[in-house]
Design a protein around this motif. Sequence first.
Motif, short mmCIF file in Angstrom:
data_model
loop_
_atom_site.label_atom_id
_atom_site.label_comp_id
_atom_site.label_asym_id
_atom_site.label_seq_id
_atom_site.Cartn_x
_atom_site.Cartn_y
_atom_site.Cartn_z
N SER A 125 27.81 57.83 93.28
CA SER A 125 27.05 57.44 94.47
C SER A 125 27.70 57.95 95.77
O SER A 125 27.05 57.99 96.80
N LYS A 126 28.98 58.35 95.71
CA LYS A 126 29.65 58.89 96.90
C LYS A 126 29.94 60.39 96.74
O LYS A 126 30.87 60.91 97.35
N HIS A 127 29.14 61.06 95.94
CA HIS A 127 29.29 62.50 95.76
C HIS A 127 29.30 63.21 97.11
O HIS A 127 28.47 62.94 97.96
N ASP A 128 30.25 64.10 97.29
CA ASP A 128 30.40 64.93 98.49
C ASP A 128 30.76 64.11 99.74
O ASP A 128 30.61 64.59 100.85
N GLN A 129 31.25 62.88 99.56
CA GLN A 129 31.74 62.07 100.66
C GLN A 129 33.26 61.98 100.56
O GLN A 129 33.82 62.07 99.47
N PRO A 130 33.95 61.80 101.69
CA PRO A 130 35.43 61.76 101.67
C PRO A 130 35.98 60.63 100.80
O PRO A 130 35.44 59.53 100.78
N LEU A 131 37.07 60.94 100.09
CA LEU A 131 37.78 59.93 99.34
C LEU A 131 38.52 59.01 100.31
O LEU A 131 38.79 59.39 101.45
N THR A 132 38.85 57.81 99.86
CA THR A 132 39.51 56.79 100.67
C THR A 132 41.01 56.83 100.42
O THR A 132 41.45 56.85 99.27
N ALA A 133 41.81 56.81 101.49
CA ALA A 133 43.27 56.80 101.36
C ALA A 133 43.73 55.50 100.72
O ALA A 133 43.20 54.42 101.01
N CYS A 134 44.72 55.59 99.85
CA CYS A 134 45.28 54.43 99.15
C CYS A 134 46.80 54.61 99.09
O CYS A 134 47.28 55.69 98.76
N ASP A 135 47.54 53.56 99.42
CA ASP A 135 49.00 53.61 99.40
C ASP A 135 49.62 52.73 98.33
O ASP A 135 50.79 52.40 98.40
N CYS A 136 48.83 52.32 97.33
CA CYS A 136 49.37 51.43 96.31
C CYS A 136 50.48 52.14 95.52
O CYS A 136 50.53 53.36 95.44
N THR A 137 51.36 51.33 94.97
CA THR A 137 52.45 51.88 94.15
C THR A 137 52.33 51.45 92.69
O THR A 137 53.15 51.83 91.87
N ASP A 138 51.31 50.64 92.38
CA ASP A 138 51.18 50.12 91.02
C ASP A 138 50.03 50.76 90.23
O ASP A 138 49.78 50.38 89.09
N GLY A 139 49.30 51.69 90.83
CA GLY A 139 48.21 52.35 90.14
C GLY A 139 46.94 51.53 90.04
O GLY A 139 45.98 51.92 89.40
N LYS A 140 46.92 50.36 90.71
CA LYS A 140 45.75 49.48 90.65
C LYS A 140 44.84 49.66 91.85
O LYS A 140 43.79 49.05 91.92
N HIS A 141 45.24 50.47 92.80
CA HIS A 141 44.44 50.81 93.98
C HIS A 141 43.91 49.60 94.70
O HIS A 141 42.77 49.56 95.14
N ASN A 142 44.76 48.58 94.81
CA ASN A 142 44.45 47.33 95.54
C ASN A 142 43.14 46.71 95.07
O ASN A 142 42.40 46.14 95.86
N GLY A 143 42.83 46.85 93.78
CA GLY A 143 41.64 46.23 93.21
C GLY A 143 40.34 46.99 93.46
O GLY A 143 39.27 46.50 93.13
N ALA A 144 40.40 48.18 94.01
CA ALA A 144 39.20 48.94 94.35
C ALA A 144 38.34 49.28 93.13
O ALA A 144 37.14 49.46 93.26
#
Length: 52
Positions: free
Chosen positions: A31-50
């Motif tokens: 649904s977000k094809h060709d839209q910018p990805l969102t920056a994520c700074d997590c260190t656990d690989g869980k992407h803050n629940g995204a």
Amino acid sequence: MKVKNMTHYICTGGCKGVSEEQKNCGAEDCSKHDQPLTACDCTDGKHNGAFD
């Protein structure tokens, strides 16, 4: 010892894409094809629940 945050970029449109580079989503069926990805700074690989 401090863990260094490594900014990475995630797609929150359903494809769960992850990239080390800032770019647009390349998944044609997302649904977000060709839209910018969102920056994520997590260190656990869980992407803050995204992806939950």
